[in-house]
Motif scaffolding. Structure first.
Motif, PDB file in Angstrom:
ATOM      1  N   GLN A   1       1.282  -1.639   0.309  1.00  0.00           N
ATOM      2  CA  GLN A   1      -0.150   0.551   0.093  1.00  0.00           C
ATOM      3  C   GLN A   1       0.765   1.513   0.551  1.00  0.00           C
ATOM      4  N   VAL A   2       0.197   1.955  -0.647  1.00  0.00           N
ATOM      5  CA  VAL A   2       1.176   3.004  -0.451  1.00  0.00           C
ATOM      6  C   VAL A   2       0.845   4.653   0.322  1.00  0.00           C
ATOM      7  N   GLN A   3       0.895   5.835   0.322  1.00  0.00           N
ATOM      8  CA  GLN A   3       0.005   6.672   1.388  1.00  0.00           C
ATOM      9  C   GLN A   3       0.544   8.197   0.667  1.00  0.00           C
ATOM     10  N   LEU A   4      -0.115   9.272  -0.340  1.00  0.00           N
ATOM     11  CA  LEU A   4      -0.038  10.127   0.162  1.00  0.00           C
ATOM     12  C   LEU A   4      -0.956  11.316   1.197  1.00  0.00           C
ATOM     13  N   VAL A   5      -0.042  12.150   1.702  1.00  0.00           N
ATOM     14  CA  VAL A   5       0.164  12.814   2.405  1.00  0.00           C
ATOM     15  C   VAL A   5      -0.149  14.312   1.973  1.00  0.00           C
ATOM     16  N   GLU A   6      -0.584  15.018   2.204  1.00  0.00           N
ATOM     17  CA  GLU A   6      -0.309  16.726   1.070  1.00  0.00           C
ATOM     18  C   GLU A   6      -0.251  17.717   3.080  1.00  0.00           C
ATOM     19  N   SER A   7       0.455  18.331   2.353  1.00  0.00           N
ATOM     20  CA  SER A   7       0.767  19.388   4.089  1.00  0.00           C
ATOM     21  C   SER A   7       1.113  21.187   2.556  1.00  0.00           C
ATOM     22  N   ALA A  24       4.893  10.758  -0.027  1.00  0.00           N
ATOM     23  CA  ALA A  24       4.488   9.392  -0.611  1.00  0.00           C
ATOM     24  C   ALA A  24       5.253   8.244   0.321  1.00  0.00           C
ATOM     25  N   SER A  25       4.271   7.328   0.994  1.00  0.00           N
ATOM     26  CA  SER A  25       5.349   6.277   1.961  1.00  0.00           C
ATOM     27  C   SER A  25       4.680   5.036   1.815  1.00  0.00           C
ATOM     28  N   GLY A  26       5.788   3.759   1.962  1.00  0.00           N
ATOM     29  CA  GLY A  26       4.564   2.686   2.009  1.00  0.00           C
ATOM     30  C   GLY A  26       5.490   1.776   0.713  1.00  0.00           C
ATOM     31  N   THR A  27       4.880   0.376   0.447  1.00  0.00           N
ATOM     32  CA  THR A  27       5.640   0.114  -0.279  1.00  0.00           C
ATOM     33  C   THR A  27       6.209   0.519  -1.732  1.00  0.00           C
ATOM     34  N   ILE A  28       7.204   0.917  -1.750  1.00  0.00           N
ATOM     35  CA  ILE A  28       7.536   1.957  -2.810  1.00  0.00           C
ATOM     36  C   ILE A  28       8.979   1.384  -3.636  1.00  0.00           C
ATOM     37  N   PHE A  29       8.749   1.128  -4.580  1.00  0.00           N
ATOM     38  CA  PHE A  29       9.967   0.415  -5.584  1.00  0.00           C
ATOM     39  C   PHE A  29      10.475   1.929  -6.570  1.00  0.00           C
ATOM     40  N   CYS A  95      -2.601  15.704  -4.292  1.00  0.00           N
ATOM     41  CA  CYS A  95      -1.108  14.700  -5.011  1.00  0.00           C
ATOM     42  C   CYS A  95      -1.766  13.959  -5.654  1.00  0.00           C
ATOM     43  N   ASN A  96      -0.747  13.679  -6.696  1.00  0.00           N
ATOM     44  CA  ASN A  96      -1.367  12.274  -7.788  1.00  0.00           C
ATOM     45  C   ASN A  96       0.612  11.461  -7.997  1.00  0.00           C
ATOM     46  N   ALA A  97       0.283  10.066  -7.771  1.00  0.00           N
ATOM     47  CA  ALA A  97       1.671   9.472  -8.306  1.00  0.00           C
ATOM     48  C   ALA A  97       1.272   8.339  -9.239  1.00  0.00           C
ATOM     49  N   PHE A  98       2.054   8.328  -9.382  1.00  0.00           N
ATOM     50  CA  PHE A  98       1.948   7.117 -10.196  1.00  0.00           C
ATOM     51  C   PHE A  98       3.267   6.424  -9.768  1.00  0.00           C
ATOM     52  N   VAL A  99       2.474   4.886  -8.912  1.00  0.00           N
ATOM     53  CA  VAL A  99       3.563   4.282  -7.969  1.00  0.00           C
ATOM     54  C   VAL A  99       3.526   2.492  -8.662  1.00  0.00           C
ATOM     55  N   THR A 100       4.953   1.966  -7.864  1.00  0.00           N
ATOM     56  CA  THR A 100       5.598   0.624  -8.573  1.00  0.00           C
ATOM     57  C   THR A 100       6.212  -0.146  -7.071  1.00  0.00           C
ATOM     58  N   GLY A 101       4.837  -0.627  -6.947  1.00  0.00           N
ATOM     59  CA  GLY A 101       5.697  -1.641  -5.598  1.00  0.00           C
ATOM     60  C   GLY A 101       6.685  -2.366  -5.342  1.00  0.00           C
ATOM     61  N   SER A 102       6.820  -2.433  -6.719  1.00  0.00           N
ATOM     62  CA  SER A 102       8.248  -3.801  -6.543  1.00  0.00           C
ATOM     63  C   SER A 102       8.245  -3.878  -8.065  1.00  0.00           C
ATOM     64  N   PRO A 103       9.842  -5.102  -8.377  1.00  0.00           N
ATOM     65  CA  PRO A 103      10.252  -4.534  -9.598  1.00  0.00           C
ATOM     66  C   PRO A 103       9.320  -5.861 -10.143  1.00  0.00           C
ATOM     67  N   ALA A 105       5.407  -5.577 -10.055  1.00  0.00           N
ATOM     68  CA  ALA A 105       4.493  -5.642  -9.588  1.00  0.00           C
ATOM     69  C   ALA A 105       4.045  -4.439 -11.766  1.00  0.00           C
ATOM     70  N   GLY A 106       2.801  -3.658 -11.575  1.00  0.00           N
ATOM     71  CA  GLY A 106       2.630  -2.896 -12.040  1.00  0.00           C
ATOM     72  C   GLY A 106       2.881  -1.495 -11.132  1.00  0.00           C
ATOM     73  N   GLU A 107       2.601  -0.819 -12.236  1.00  0.00           N
ATOM     74  CA  GLU A 107       2.390   0.886 -11.764  1.00  0.00           C
ATOM     75  C   GLU A 107       0.717   0.824 -11.387  1.00  0.00           C
ATOM     76  N   PHE A 108       0.932   1.710 -10.194  1.00  0.00           N
ATOM     77  CA  PHE A 108      -0.343   1.821  -9.635  1.00  0.00           C
ATOM     78  C   PHE A 108      -0.356   3.758  -9.285  1.00  0.00           C
ATOM     79  N   ASP A 109      -1.826   4.316  -9.739  1.00  0.00           N
ATOM     80  CA  ASP A 109      -1.830   4.974  -9.725  1.00  0.00           C
ATOM     81  C   ASP A 109      -3.011   5.756  -8.243  1.00  0.00           C
ATOM     82  N   TYR A 110      -2.494   6.826  -7.134  1.00  0.00           N
ATOM     83  CA  TYR A 110      -2.757   6.548  -5.702  1.00  0.00           C
ATOM     84  C   TYR A 110      -2.750   8.290  -5.892  1.00  0.00           C
ATOM     85  N   TRP A 111      -3.956   8.739  -5.036  1.00  0.00           N
ATOM     86  CA  TRP A 111      -4.129   9.766  -4.718  1.00  0.00           C
ATOM     87  C   TRP A 111      -4.250  10.317  -2.870  1.00  0.00           C
TER      88      TRP A 111
END
Length: 121
Positions: A1-7, A24-29, A95-103, A105-111
């Motif tokens: 899981q990935v979290q995006l926290v704005e401030s 961005a934090s969490g499982t991020i490759f 905030c929006n980010a396209f994140v890959t969690g592992s080598p 894994a596919g890319e996912f869109d987070y908000w």
């Protein structure tokens, strides 16, 4: 899981400045593009600015010359420096980010959940 926290949101007078941050934090490759969107009351969400993995940027016409998007790659963080703010910039900024969690894994869109920016005298 990935979290995006704005401030960094808040209230400011016309002509003022604010700096938004999104971590961005969490499982991020790897993180490809990161972006800021905004949504004003009664309006659709719109792209404000985006930055690719190589640092290439693009901006909405309405913010060109006033806003600057940047990234701190080591911290998985994206910033939006907003200068010469106008009342029409009032919106919730996401905030929006396209994140890959592992080598493998596919890319996912987070908000993120959004941060309010209000420009008013």
């Amino acid at each position: 899981q990935v979290q995006l926290v704005e401030s960094g949101g808040g209230s400011v007078q016309p002509g003022g400045s604010l700096r938004l941050s999104c971590a961005a934090s969490g499982t991020i490759f790897s993180i490809n593009a990161m972006a800021w969107y905004r949504q004003a009351p009664g309006k659709e969400r719109e792209l404000v600015a985006a930055i690719g993995s190589g640092g290439n940027t693009n901006y909405a016409d309405s913010v060109k010359g006033r806003f600057t998007i940047s990234r701190e790659y080591a911290k998985n963080t994206v910033y939006l420096q907003m200068n010469s703010l106008k009342p029409e910039d009032t919106a919730v900024y996401f905030c929006n980010a396209f994140v890959t969690g592992s080598p493998y894994a596919g890319e996912f869109d987070y908000w993120g959940r959004g941060t309010q920016v209000t420009v008013s005298s």
